[in-house]
Design a protein around this motif. Structure first.
Motif, PDB file in Angstrom:
ATOM      1  N   THR A  44       2.967   7.506   4.299  1.00  0.00           N
ATOM      2  CA  THR A  44       3.540   7.756   2.968  1.00  0.00           C
ATOM      3  C   THR A  44       2.917   8.990   2.334  1.00  0.00           C
ATOM      4  N   THR A  45       1.609   9.163   2.516  1.00  0.00           N
ATOM      5  CA  THR A  45       0.928  10.354   1.995  1.00  0.00           C
ATOM      6  C   THR A  45       1.528  11.612   2.618  1.00  0.00           C
TER       7      THR A  45
ATOM      8  N   ARG B 250       4.569   8.750  -5.248  1.00  0.00           N
ATOM      9  CA  ARG B 250       4.430   9.412  -6.551  1.00  0.00           C
ATOM     10  C   ARG B 250       5.341   8.780  -7.590  1.00  0.00           C
TER      11      ARG B 250
ATOM     12  N   ARG C  41      -0.202   3.819   4.622  1.00  0.00           N
ATOM     13  CA  ARG C  41      -0.666   4.709   3.554  1.00  0.00           C
ATOM     14  C   ARG C  41      -0.658   6.164   4.041  1.00  0.00           C
TER      15      ARG C  41
ATOM     16  N   ALA D  71       0.841  -1.213   0.000  1.00  0.00           N
ATOM     17  CA  ALA D  71       0.000   0.000   0.000  1.00  0.00           C
ATOM     18  C   ALA D  71       0.868   1.252   0.000  1.00  0.00           C
ATOM     19  N   ALA D  72       1.966   1.223   0.765  1.00  0.00           N
ATOM     20  CA  ALA D  72       2.884   2.368   0.797  1.00  0.00           C
ATOM     21  C   ALA D  72       3.515   2.582  -0.577  1.00  0.00           C
TER      22      ALA D  72
ATOM     23  N   GLN E 177      -3.616   0.937   6.516  1.00  0.00           N
ATOM     24  CA  GLN E 177      -4.099   2.313   6.584  1.00  0.00           C
ATOM     25  C   GLN E 177      -3.020   3.238   7.154  1.00  0.00           C
TER      26      GLN E 177
ATOM     27  N   ARG F 123       6.896  -0.559  -9.366  1.00  0.00           N
ATOM     28  CA  ARG F 123       5.909  -0.864  -8.322  1.00  0.00           C
ATOM     29  C   ARG F 123       5.599  -2.360  -8.314  1.00  0.00           C
TER      30      ARG F 123
ATOM     31  N   ASP G 133       2.261   1.786  -3.437  1.00  0.00           N
ATOM     32  CA  ASP G 133       1.218   2.329  -4.325  1.00  0.00           C
ATOM     33  C   ASP G 133       0.979   3.813  -4.080  1.00  0.00           C
ATOM     34  N   THR G 134       1.264   4.288  -2.848  1.00  0.00           N
ATOM     35  CA  THR G 134       1.006   5.689  -2.480  1.00  0.00           C
ATOM     36  C   THR G 134       2.119   6.622  -2.951  1.00  0.00           C
TER      37      THR G 134
END
Length: 431
Positions: free
Chosen positions: A220-221, A78, A217, A72-73, A214, A110, A75-76
């Motif tokens: 990382t965001t 850029r 994510r 998930a990280a 969660q 990825r 995928d987050t």
């Protein structure tokens, strides 16, 4: 990209009684950010460190959840961001890319990284210093200034001496920012806090493995929202004055005093890490030579600077000596609030430690004091966590009874979040 706009505001009571030699101020730094999505050209780098020690298989859901969270990280991130994944046991292994260095995020990398993560398995021991050392070496293969790492563990640093970890932390400090997460309840809060504070990151518990995704994510965001790296709080003091301490007091407590680097005559820099659109508060305390009634002095000049020397914002800490007690006895609400927040954190940590060692009297007194402080400062989140550890009889007076059966999760959640502070309502400062 428009670089973030920074603003510095100073909150203090500048009036001192005769003979007083200590000046306290809360310095609020606000970065407005660029107001746009940070473009892929921003040179950011991310390393994800996953504990793969044997205990991650007990229960098996931990390792599976760690893999999902890492995916998930990834995928987050850029497109274009440099990244790597490290597996941590009693040694550190670069999982992706295959040789020392970093890959740039793209649909292909990825997919490759997630396939490599899927092959991870739990085995061997735990030596977190080795993990951090490899992370630093990986970051050093790139010039990217915005460097962020996530470190996930479920256990204690049993295969490495504490002195070795301290030595490595000294070597890698300033190289990257690291957020630490402990999954389950078999890890040590103080151990992870030492790592996160040295590397200017955060620490928290993820009690249930299914919540890791969660959390990864979100971290990382937040990392992808940073725009300015290696920012320092520079404090200049005049002849005869010295900085007693500099502490971050919001969003979490962190003592930066020992991290000072001399930056010029009577001037020192305190690291604050990377910034996006956000606001933080710092408590600056300066020791001055007492002056005569009516005298006014500049006790400190505070500025925010980049590693390249660009000044992002400035503020002043003043001192005026007066014989008017109505002026000199007024306590700045901001200073009082954060002094109380620091006492709250200490009371929680000392109370939890006393409870752990069976010292019921000390635990009751300290946790009761914590309840009173949380109540008076309106820190509802901490009050809720405390109510899981003690039965609250009178919150205003701090009258409590220790609960007979406290879950490890509740005790560790309270301890790991004890340094998280609540912002005070501001009373108009000067910039």
């Amino acid at each position: 990209m428009t670089m973030s706009d920074f603003q510095i505001e100073v909150y203090q009571n500048e009036y001192l009684p005769q003979g007083a030699a200590e000046v306290n101020a809360i310095v609020t730094v606000t970065s407005s950010g660029s107001g746009a999505q940070v473009p892929a050209s921003t040179p950011a780098a991310e390393v994800i460190i996953v504990d793969c020690s044997g205990s991650m298989d007990h229960p098996r859901t931990k390792m599976a959840a760690a893999k999902r969270a890492t995916a998930a990280a990834i995928d987050t991130l850029r497109d274009g961001v440099a990244f790597a994944v490290i597996a941590g046991t009693d040694i550190a292994t670069l999982v992706y890319p295959g040789k020392l260095g970093m890959a740039e995020v793209s649909p292909r990398t990825r997919a490759e990284a997630k396939a490599a993560v899927e092959r991870l398995y739990a085995d061997r021991g735990t030596a977190m210093g080795e993990w951090l050392l490899l992370a630093a070496q990986v970051f050093q293969t790139r010039q990217n200034p915005l460097r962020h790492a996530i470190l996930l563990t479920d256990g204690k640093n049993v295969h490495e001496r504490a002195s070795k970890l301290d030595q490595i932390l000294g070597e890698v400090a300033g190289e990257f920012v690291c957020d630490c997460r402990g999954v389950g309840t078999d890890w040590e809060v103080r151990e992870l806090r030492k790592i996160s504070e040295t590397l200017l990151g955060s620490v928290d518990i993820v009690a249930e493995p299914e919540d890791l995704e969660q959390d990864f994510r979100a971290m990382t965001t937040a990392s992808m929202g940073k725009e300015v790296a290696d920012v320092a709080l520079r404090v200049w003091t005049p002849q005869g004055a010295r900085v007693k301490f500099v502490k971050q007091v919001e969003p979490a407590l962190a003592d930066l005093t020992g991290r000072r680097e001399e930056s010029g005559p009577r001037s020192g820099d305190y690291p604050t890490g990377s910034w996006g659109a956000e606001s933080r508060d710092y408590h600056v305390c300066v020791q001055v030579s007492p002056a005569n009634i009516g005298d006014k002095m500049l006790a400190a000049r505070v500025s925010l600077v980049t590693r390249g020397g660009d000044v992002l914002g400035k503020g002043q800490v003043l001192a005026i000596w007066t014989d008017d007690t109505a002026l000199s006895t007024k306590i700045s609400p901001e200073v009082a609030h954060y002094t109380g927040q620091a006492e709250l954190a200490s009371a929680i940590e000392e109370g939890i430690e006393a409870q752990r060692t069976g010292d019921v009297e000390t635990a009751t007194a300290k946790l009761g004091r914590a309840v009173a402080l949380a109540h008076s400062s309106g820190h509802e989140d901490t009050a809720k966590l405390l109510a899981k550890v003690v039965d609250v009889v009178d919150p205003a007076r701090g009258t409590v009874r220790l609960k007979r059966d406290v879950s490890a999760v509740d005790a560790m959640t309270l301890e790991s979040r004890s340094q998280v502070t609540k912002r005070v309502g501001k009373s108009g400062g000067q910039s």
